[in-house]
Enzyme design. Sequence first.
Site, PDB file in Angstrom:
ATOM      1  N   LYS A   1      -6.915  -2.756  -2.072  1.00 39.69           N
ATOM      2  CA  LYS A   1      -7.241  -4.172  -2.170  1.00 39.69           C
ATOM      3  C   LYS A   1      -6.028  -5.054  -1.930  1.00 39.69           C
ATOM      4  CE  LYS A   1      -7.927  -3.541  -7.092  1.00 39.69           C
ATOM      5  NZ  LYS A   1      -6.652  -3.252  -7.757  1.00 39.69           N
TER       6      LYS A   1
ATOM      7  N   LYS B   1      -4.343   4.809   2.381  1.00 47.62           N
ATOM      8  CA  LYS B   1      -5.442   4.581   1.446  1.00 47.62           C
ATOM      9  C   LYS B   1      -6.010   3.171   1.620  1.00 47.62           C
ATOM     10  CE  LYS B   1      -4.824   3.234  -2.836  1.00 47.62           C
ATOM     11  NZ  LYS B   1      -4.758   2.977  -4.285  1.00 47.62           N
TER      12      LYS B   1
ATOM     13  N   LYS C   1       5.055   1.568  -3.315  1.00 46.71           N
ATOM     14  CA  LYS C   1       4.971   0.116  -3.511  1.00 46.71           C
ATOM     15  C   LYS C   1       6.333  -0.553  -3.424  1.00 46.71           C
ATOM     16  CE  LYS C   1       0.577  -0.391  -5.339  1.00 46.71           C
ATOM     17  NZ  LYS C   1      -0.414  -1.305  -5.615  1.00 46.71           N
TER      18      LYS C   1
HETATM   19  P1  ATP Z   1      -3.706  -1.898  -5.350  1.00 44.54           P
HETATM   20  O1  ATP Z   1      -3.915  -1.997  -3.891  1.00 44.54           O
HETATM   21  O2  ATP Z   1      -3.487  -3.234  -6.016  1.00 44.54           O
HETATM   22  O3  ATP Z   1      -2.702  -0.864  -5.769  1.00 44.54           O
HETATM   23  P2  ATP Z   1      -6.094  -0.286  -5.574  1.00 44.54           P
HETATM   24  O4  ATP Z   1      -7.088  -0.773  -4.609  1.00 44.54           O
HETATM   25  O5  ATP Z   1      -5.369   0.985  -5.310  1.00 44.54           O
HETATM   26  O6  ATP Z   1      -5.067  -1.421  -5.974  1.00 44.54           O
HETATM   27  P3  ATP Z   1      -6.525   0.133  -8.395  1.00 44.54           P
HETATM   28  O7  ATP Z   1      -6.796  -0.950  -9.325  1.00 44.54           O
HETATM   29  O8  ATP Z   1      -5.135   0.649  -8.366  1.00 44.54           O
HETATM   30  O9  ATP Z   1      -6.927  -0.224  -6.913  1.00 44.54           O
HETATM   31  O10 ATP Z   1      -7.514   1.363  -8.608  1.00 44.54           O
HETATM   32  C1  ATP Z   1      -8.667   1.363  -9.374  1.00 44.54           C
HETATM   33  C2  ATP Z   1      -9.372   2.676  -9.219  1.00 44.54           C
HETATM   34  O11 ATP Z   1      -9.906   2.806  -7.906  1.00 44.54           O
HETATM   35  C3  ATP Z   1      -8.463   3.896  -9.442  1.00 44.54           C
HETATM   36  O12 ATP Z   1      -9.198   4.899 -10.107  1.00 44.54           O
HETATM   37  C4  ATP Z   1      -8.156   4.326  -8.040  1.00 44.54           C
HETATM   38  O13 ATP Z   1      -7.824   5.691  -7.965  1.00 44.54           O
HETATM   39  C5  ATP Z   1      -9.456   4.008  -7.316  1.00 44.54           C
HETATM   40  N1  ATP Z   1      -9.227   3.756  -5.896  1.00 44.54           N
HETATM   41  C6  ATP Z   1      -8.496   2.767  -5.359  1.00 44.54           C
HETATM   42  N2  ATP Z   1      -8.485   2.819  -4.023  1.00 44.54           N
HETATM   43  C7  ATP Z   1      -9.238   3.905  -3.694  1.00 44.54           C
HETATM   44  C8  ATP Z   1      -9.607   4.498  -2.446  1.00 44.54           C
HETATM   45  N3  ATP Z   1      -9.189   4.002  -1.303  1.00 44.54           N
HETATM   46  N4  ATP Z   1     -10.407   5.585  -2.477  1.00 44.54           N
HETATM   47  C9  ATP Z   1     -10.842   6.097  -3.643  1.00 44.54           C
HETATM   48  N5  ATP Z   1     -10.524   5.586  -4.842  1.00 44.54           N
HETATM   49  C10 ATP Z   1      -9.733   4.507  -4.888  1.00 44.54           C
END
Ligand code: ATP
Length: 329
Positions: free
Chosen positions: A200, A197, A115
């Site tokens: 969002k 990955k 990040k």
């Molecule tokens: P950001 O992009 O803001 O870092 P994020 O989409 O990674 O956010 P988080 O709020 O960090 O989302 O994650 C919430 C949950 O969703 C965590 O348990 C994370 O491991 C899971 N998660 C997020 N993205 C994925 C993905 N692409 N595949 C599987 N699990 C995910």
Amino acid sequence: MSHKKTIFSGIKPSGDLTIGNYIGAITQWVEMQEEYNCIFSVVDYHAITVKQKPEDLRRRILDITKIYLASGIDPKKSIVFQQSAVPAHTELGWVLNCCGTYISDLKRMIQFKEKAGDKQDAVSVGLFDYPVLMAADIILYDTQIVPVGEDQKQHVELARDIAKRFNNQYGPVFVIPEALIKKEGARIMSLSDPMKKMAKSDDNPVGFIALLDSPEVARKKIMKAVTDSGSEIIYDPKNKPALANLLTIHSSLSGESIKSLEKKFAGRGYGDFKKELAEVVAVFLTDFQKKFNKISDADAKKILENGRKQATKLADAKMEKVRKVIGVR
Ligand code: ATP
Ligand code: LTN
């Protein structure tokens, strides 16, 4: 007290939730509700580690609450609450910063390195320190199991280390938690880059499907998703990472096994497969959004308030113990 094990997990309101969050995290939470004491948080103080517009943040806190409910989280079985409404989280975060965490721990965190990129000195201290607040979230509730996506494994391991160090110094105050990661769907990848990955906070909206994307927009994103060379529909994450990701999404949302999808599409090409996947995603979103739209802001607020009361009771009792053992009481 029940003898069920306790699980804790959370999602930060930093953007629109994606099908990655749903498949990787939320679906396992829903299944675990019968067997465990479940606590699910909207971890809003994690979202402000990067800049947020206040009105967007306010909206997303309610939206995530509704997404939890629409996915099948039942507030009669699980505690659903907003992190910032229970001040013990930030209080314990501070204590853990001082007792149990080293700067070298945080410097190793992959998510921070990804990040912050080459701006490591110019991002907020909060982004660097965030895994300590996450450790506090978890160990405040005597959590045994933390169901998360693959990317959070390192943070849960750090929470274990911090809890162990604290216990070594002050006695057995905290339970040592463990991460639980799904076998399939633990890492849904971006539709525009199968090496990244699905997230969002991705600047490129074509890379992710938001749970609140219209079914039509989602269809287009699937049809535009990158694919690999070749034309056979087989699950081969090493050589066909993009297709493997699409197969995982299909299987997770439709419930059909990947093996049976391979059979069904034997002799057919990517175009056919994507058309069906687009339909699966559209049907899923239509159904999901119907449930989501039935929940009002007032309902969501009521559930959060109820959850706040339940979580506060548990968190305050643990925090009082912490204050005593470290010597401020
Ligand atoms: P950001 O992009 O803001 O870092 P994020 O989409 O990674 O956010 P988080 O709020 O960090 O989302 O994650 C919430 C949950 O969703 C965590 O348990 C994370 O491991 C899971 N998660 C997020 N993205 C994925 C993905 N692409 N595949 C599987 N699990 C995910
Ligand atoms: N750091 C996590 C979100 C998160 C979390 C938690 C997950 C904050 N606190 C406690 C599980 C348990 C993330 O970025 N996905």
